[in-house]
Design an enzyme around this catalytic site. Structure first.
Site, PDB file in Angstrom:
ATOM      1  NE  ARG A   1       8.838  -3.961   9.646  1.00 24.29           N
ATOM      2  CZ  ARG A   1       8.152  -5.090   9.795  1.00 24.29           C
ATOM      3  NH1 ARG A   1       8.169  -5.720  10.960  1.00 24.29           N
ATOM      4  NH2 ARG A   1       7.462  -5.598   8.805  1.00 24.29           N
TER       5      ARG A   1
ATOM      6  N   GLY B   1     -11.182  -0.949   1.945  1.00 19.10           N
ATOM      7  CA  GLY B   1     -10.351  -0.626   0.791  1.00 19.10           C
ATOM      8  C   GLY B   1     -10.820   0.618   0.065  1.00 19.10           C
TER       9      GLY B   1
ATOM     10  CE  LYS C   1     -11.153  -4.817   6.944  1.00 20.03           C
ATOM     11  NZ  LYS C   1     -11.105  -5.657   5.725  1.00 20.03           N
TER      12      LYS C   1
ATOM     13  CB  VAL D   1      -0.955   0.011   1.209  1.00 17.99           C
ATOM     14  CG1 VAL D   1      -1.743   1.311   1.257  1.00 17.99           C
ATOM     15  CG2 VAL D   1      -1.903  -1.176   1.154  1.00 17.99           C
TER      16      VAL D   1
ATOM     17  CE  LYS E   1      -7.645  -5.245   8.648  1.00 17.20           C
ATOM     18  NZ  LYS E   1      -6.636  -4.671   7.754  1.00 17.20           N
TER      19      LYS E   1
END
Length: 433
Positions: free
Chosen positions: A48, A136, A207, A17, A107
């Site tokens: 990271r 999404g 969600k 993403v 979420k």
């Protein structure tokens, strides 16, 4: 008029993403600037593993020190797509404290600690947007929070996890078993190597908590959401569903009580009539059905996961937050003014489909019916069929009328204790009628 000083954006996470967010910010920079009223500049990317190649991102922007990035003081908006509770919670809080608004797709964090994050954002005069956290690319959070703000939402019923919908759809359309369908979902990249969060309903439950909180203007935490996974759903369940004119979906259901005094939130597999719009949602798609007092029935449908769809939702929030920044304002914060209690699952009123293995002899049906009557549960239909392999057993399927979930659970426990009941083969709720 276009503001000349660019708005600086810090990106936390650059996986599927995050890298797509960075790409769109770069390739659509002129369009974004025109929509916002100011240029937008990617000022830093916290990761990271800095050695991993990220096409299109200047190496000097990459850092492993996310804390230093959000503390810089010149950052206008922090985009958080790293997931998990920590260090995301600390980084978001730090961003607010140092004058940045936040766009998040997290979420799990929002379901667990959304109220506290909203409080910090409000205290520091910053925005917290999270459209990408629920479904999404589907615009859902903003319609519930803004477009339906003047209406009374009574129910939110939805498929909010693409992995589980792909698996159940494959079982329904091809006759595949659960393991076979899961293997295909994994091979196609829909399921993670460890699919627990999806198939056991944890993802959908997070969600559901977010949706219930927004829809009912109250605080609903992840712990408030009743959850069942779908790993026990079988081909036999689908066969029974088809005989009833239904299919099976893993549903997130958020409801306001009939008297308006409480709410419930739950996630579990359920039979749903083929006539319901959610029954036709195929593959890895998501869909959410909203029932409001004035607006009536609304359905939101689209891809619920993946880099591009989720990045689309993130960028939509980024544009909204940046516009607020240019105008010197903030958007809507937490709307938890009702403070309605969350009722336990036992108070939920629903229908049940119960499949029993019973002794094939006279009087069994009467015994079973007596148990239902003793628990105040009315029977709608009964189907009994002797086993083809003999053995003195039969299959007994009972579909109930609507009753409190606690009464149904008590009925099932009592049925298990009957000598004539060899086993409870399947228990499933019936929704969407």
């Amino acid at each position: 008029m276009m503001r000349t000083r660019p708005l600086k954006v810090a990106l936390l996470g650059c996986g599927v993403v995050g890298s797509e967010v960075a790409r769109i910010m770069t390739t659509h920079a002129a369009d974004l600037a025109a929509r916002i009223g100011a240029p937008v500049e990617l000022a830093g990317v916290a990761v990271r593993r800095p050695g991993k190649v990220r096409a299109g991102i200047a190496p000097e922007l990459v850092t492993t020190d996310a804390t230093a990035l959000v503390k810089r003081g010149d950052i206008d908006v922090v985009v958080e797509v790293i997931g998990g509770v920590e260090p995301a919670r600390t980084l978001i809080t730090t961003a607010f404290e140092h004058g940045a608004s936040v766009v998040s797709a997290n979420k799990a964090l929002l379901a667990e600690d959304g109220a506290a994050l909203h409080a910090v954002a409000e205290r520091h005069g910053q925005d917290l947007y999270y459209e990408a956290a629920v479904a999404g690319a589907i615009p859902l959070v903003r319609p519930l929070r803004e477009s339906l703000a003047g209406d009374k939402v009574n129910r939110v019923l939805g498929i909010v996890n693409g992995t589980t919908n792909f698996i159940l759809d494959k079982m329904d359309t091809s006759g595949a078993g659960y393991s076979e369908a899961l293997d295909e979902a994994t091979a196609l990249g829909y399921a993670e190597a460890d699919p627990t969060a999806d198939v056991e309903g944890f993802d959908a439950a997070a969600k559901a908590a977010i949706l219930a909180g927004i829809a009912f203007h109250t605080r609903v935490r992840l712990d408030d959401v009743y959850r069942e996974g779908m790993t026990e759903v079988t081909s036999a369940d689908f066969a029974s569903a088809k005989r009833m004119g239904c299919t099976i979906k893993l549903l997130a259901i958020c409801e306001r009580a009939a008297d308006g005094g409480s709410v419930t939130a739950r996630v579990h597999p359920a039979m749903i009539p083929l006539s319901h719009p959610l029954a036709s949602v195929r593959g890895a798609y998501n869909a959410v059905f909203v029932e409001a007092e004035a607006a009536g029935q609304l359905m939101f449908y689209g891809p619920g996961a993946g880099g591009s769809p989720t990045a689309s939702a993130v960028l939509g929030d980024l544009v909204a937050v940046c516009r607020n920044r240019v105008e010197g304002s903030t958007g809507p914060g937490e709307s938890a003014y009702t403070q309605l209690p969350v009722s336990p699952m036992g108070d939920v009123v629903t229908r049940y489909h119960i499949s029993l293995d019973v002794a094939d002899k006279p009087g069994v049906l009467a015994q079973v019916a007596t148990v239902f009557a003793e628990h105040g549960v009315s029977i709608d239909t009964v189907r009994q069929q002797s086993r083809q392999d003999g053995g003195g057993e039969a299959s007994l399927v009972v579909v109930t009328h609507r009753a409190p979930d606690a009464a149904l659970s008590g009925t099932v426990e009592a049925l298990r204790k009957l000598d004539t009941v060899r086993g409870v083969a399947s228990i499933m709720r019936v929704e969407g009628e």
